[in-house]
Design a protein around this motif. Structure first.
Motif, PDB file in Angstrom:
ATOM      1  N   LEU A  95      85.885  32.478  55.331  1.00 12.29           N
ATOM      2  CA  LEU A  95      85.635  32.351  56.768  1.00 12.29           C
ATOM      3  C   LEU A  95      85.908  33.710  57.392  1.00 12.29           C
ATOM      4  O   LEU A  95      87.028  34.227  57.328  1.00 12.29           O
ATOM      5  CB  LEU A  95      86.550  31.294  57.414  1.00 12.29           C
ATOM      6  N   HIS A  96      84.882  34.291  57.977  1.00 14.80           N
ATOM      7  CA  HIS A  96      85.024  35.567  58.680  1.00 14.80           C
ATOM      8  C   HIS A  96      85.202  35.265  60.161  1.00 14.80           C
ATOM      9  O   HIS A  96      84.420  34.513  60.750  1.00 14.80           O
ATOM     10  CB  HIS A  96      83.772  36.431  58.468  1.00 14.80           C
ATOM     11  N   VAL A  97      86.244  35.830  60.760  1.00 14.00           N
ATOM     12  CA  VAL A  97      86.505  35.635  62.185  1.00 14.00           C
ATOM     13  C   VAL A  97      86.172  36.927  62.898  1.00 14.00           C
ATOM     14  O   VAL A  97      86.728  37.986  62.577  1.00 14.00           O
ATOM     15  CB  VAL A  97      87.975  35.235  62.435  1.00 14.00           C
ATOM     16  N   ALA A  98      85.253  36.851  63.849  1.00 15.57           N
ATOM     17  CA  ALA A  98      84.761  38.047  64.540  1.00 15.57           C
ATOM     18  C   ALA A  98      85.078  37.995  66.024  1.00 15.57           C
ATOM     19  O   ALA A  98      85.134  36.928  66.621  1.00 15.57           O
ATOM     20  CB  ALA A  98      83.247  38.170  64.347  1.00 15.57           C
ATOM     21  N   GLY A  99      85.262  39.180  66.590  1.00 17.92           N
ATOM     22  CA  GLY A  99      85.396  39.301  68.031  1.00 17.92           C
ATOM     23  C   GLY A  99      84.080  39.726  68.660  1.00 17.92           C
ATOM     24  O   GLY A  99      83.812  39.445  69.815  1.00 17.92           O
ATOM     25  N   ALA A 100      83.226  40.389  67.874  1.00 15.54           N
ATOM     26  CA  ALA A 100      81.936  40.872  68.368  1.00 15.54           C
ATOM     27  C   ALA A 100      80.817  39.958  67.879  1.00 15.54           C
ATOM     28  O   ALA A 100      80.762  39.635  66.690  1.00 15.54           O
ATOM     29  CB  ALA A 100      81.694  42.297  67.882  1.00 15.54           C
ATOM     30  N   PRO A 101      79.931  39.534  68.766  1.00 12.01           N
ATOM     31  CA  PRO A 101      78.854  38.624  68.371  1.00 12.01           C
ATOM     32  C   PRO A 101      78.012  39.118  67.189  1.00 12.01           C
ATOM     33  O   PRO A 101      77.662  38.332  66.315  1.00 12.01           O
ATOM     34  CB  PRO A 101      78.009  38.499  69.645  1.00 12.01           C
ATOM     35  N   ASN A 102      77.690  40.412  67.146  1.00 13.79           N
ATOM     36  CA  ASN A 102      76.898  40.936  66.033  1.00 13.79           C
ATOM     37  C   ASN A 102      77.608  40.743  64.701  1.00 13.79           C
ATOM     38  O   ASN A 102      76.969  40.493  63.679  1.00 13.79           O
ATOM     39  CB  ASN A 102      76.602  42.427  66.222  1.00 13.79           C
TER      40      ASN A 102
ATOM     41  N   PHE B 140      81.493  28.442  64.045  1.00 16.39           N
ATOM     42  CA  PHE B 140      82.466  28.027  65.043  1.00 16.39           C
ATOM     43  C   PHE B 140      82.503  29.059  66.162  1.00 16.39           C
ATOM     44  O   PHE B 140      82.450  30.253  65.909  1.00 16.39           O
ATOM     45  CB  PHE B 140      83.875  27.936  64.441  1.00 16.39           C
ATOM     46  N   VAL B 141      82.602  28.597  67.393  1.00 16.15           N
ATOM     47  CA  VAL B 141      82.811  29.481  68.539  1.00 16.15           C
ATOM     48  C   VAL B 141      84.168  29.101  69.122  1.00 16.15           C
ATOM     49  O   VAL B 141      84.398  27.942  69.482  1.00 16.15           O
ATOM     50  CB  VAL B 141      81.699  29.338  69.597  1.00 16.15           C
ATOM     51  N   LEU B 142      85.076  30.057  69.177  1.00 20.53           N
ATOM     52  CA  LEU B 142      86.449  29.804  69.615  1.00 20.53           C
ATOM     53  C   LEU B 142      86.699  30.457  70.968  1.00 20.53           C
ATOM     54  O   LEU B 142      86.273  31.581  71.203  1.00 20.53           O
ATOM     55  CB  LEU B 142      87.437  30.377  68.591  1.00 20.53           C
ATOM     56  N   LYS B 143      87.420  29.760  71.831  1.00 19.38           N
ATOM     57  CA  LYS B 143      87.786  30.346  73.120  1.00 19.38           C
ATOM     58  C   LYS B 143      88.926  31.341  72.956  1.00 19.38           C
ATOM     59  O   LYS B 143      89.044  32.302  73.700  1.00 19.38           O
ATOM     60  CB  LYS B 143      88.171  29.257  74.114  1.00 19.38           C
TER      61      LYS B 143
ATOM     62  N   VAL C 260      85.205  34.647  68.262  1.00 25.42           N
ATOM     63  CA  VAL C 260      86.079  34.544  69.433  1.00 25.42           C
ATOM     64  C   VAL C 260      85.393  35.334  70.548  1.00 25.42           C
ATOM     65  O   VAL C 260      85.791  36.434  70.911  1.00 25.42           O
ATOM     66  CB  VAL C 260      87.491  35.108  69.139  1.00 25.42           C
ATOM     67  N   ASN C 261      84.287  34.777  71.027  1.00 23.26           N
ATOM     68  CA  ASN C 261      83.455  35.449  72.016  1.00 23.26           C
ATOM     69  C   ASN C 261      82.279  34.524  72.302  1.00 23.26           C
ATOM     70  O   ASN C 261      82.153  33.470  71.692  1.00 23.26           O
ATOM     71  CB  ASN C 261      82.954  36.794  71.466  1.00 23.26           C
ATOM     72  N   LYS C 262      81.377  34.938  73.181  1.00 23.63           N
ATOM     73  CA  LYS C 262      80.159  34.175  73.417  1.00 23.63           C
ATOM     74  C   LYS C 262      79.109  34.641  72.410  1.00 23.63           C
ATOM     75  O   LYS C 262      78.918  35.844  72.224  1.00 23.63           O
ATOM     76  CB  LYS C 262      79.656  34.396  74.838  1.00 23.63           C
TER      77      LYS C 262
END
Length: 198
Positions: free
Chosen positions: A154-161, A187-190, A176-178
């Motif tokens: 599972l890769h967790v990203a802050g940048a959409p790209n 998954f999209v996390l707030k 963790v972004n839109k």
């Protein structure tokens, strides 16, 4: 002045971002590791474009201190708690970033407590020679960890790209972004703390 600093940062980030998603050759970086080469070149280009290169000439103490400041960034709020929780549960935790190994090791050591340190670092250093969201960045995870399947990552990203890059590489992704249009993360996390509940 603060206006000059804002201008330098905006240009620096824009110039550096132009390399996102690219794969490089040793000739592209004069044999240097990709991150310091492009990050320093972007800073130098920004200072030169604004007529400020005399304040921090390339490779001067001031210039290098500005570059080194990247390794002292703060982690997102809640990151240390999430990493410590994941490690206690027996999961392997790694950092995947366009940064180089040396810079990332310093960043992890200075910004995270001992119980939240990562098990491994996946960087843009050779032989990868690419920046996210290029697939080579994500492929290195399974290449360097024998027996690990893409479906176990599972890769967790802050940048959409970055989230799109992970999904295109066939690994699970959380953002963790839109999200952007197109390929969506799993998954999209707030906030990063939500990761504990996945």
């Amino acid at each position: 002045s603060s206006t000059q600093i804002d201008s330098i940062i905006r240009r620096w980030v824009r110039d550096y971002a132009a390399h996102q998603g690219h794969a490089f050759t040793h000739a592209d970086t004069n044999g240097e590791e990709p991150f310091p080469f492009f990050f320093k070149r972007s800073l130098n280009n920004s200072l030169t474009a604004l007529g400020l290169s005399s304040l921090a000439p390339y490779n001067s103490a001031t210039f290098n201190a500005t570059f080194a400041g990247w390794a002292r960034l703060d982690a997102r709020p809640g990151t240390a708690n999430v990493l410590a929780t994941l490690r206690r549960s027996g999961r392997t935790v790694g950092v995947l970033s366009n940064g180089g190994n040396t810079t990332l090791a310093g960043l992890v050591a200075s910004s995270l407590p001992p119980n939240a340190q990562t098990d491994t670092i996946f960087s843009s250093d050779w032989p990868v020679g690419a920046f996210k969201p290029n697939r080579r960045m994500y492929d290195q995870i399974v290449e360097r960890m024998p027996g690990l399947k893409r479906t176990q990552v599972l890769h967790v990203a802050g940048a959409p790209n970055d989230g799109q890059g992970a999904a295109l590489a066939g690994i699970f992704s959380a953002l963790v972004n839109k999200p952007l249009r197109g390929v969506q993360p799993c998954f999209v996390l707030k906030k990063i703390l939500s990761l504990i509940h996945i």
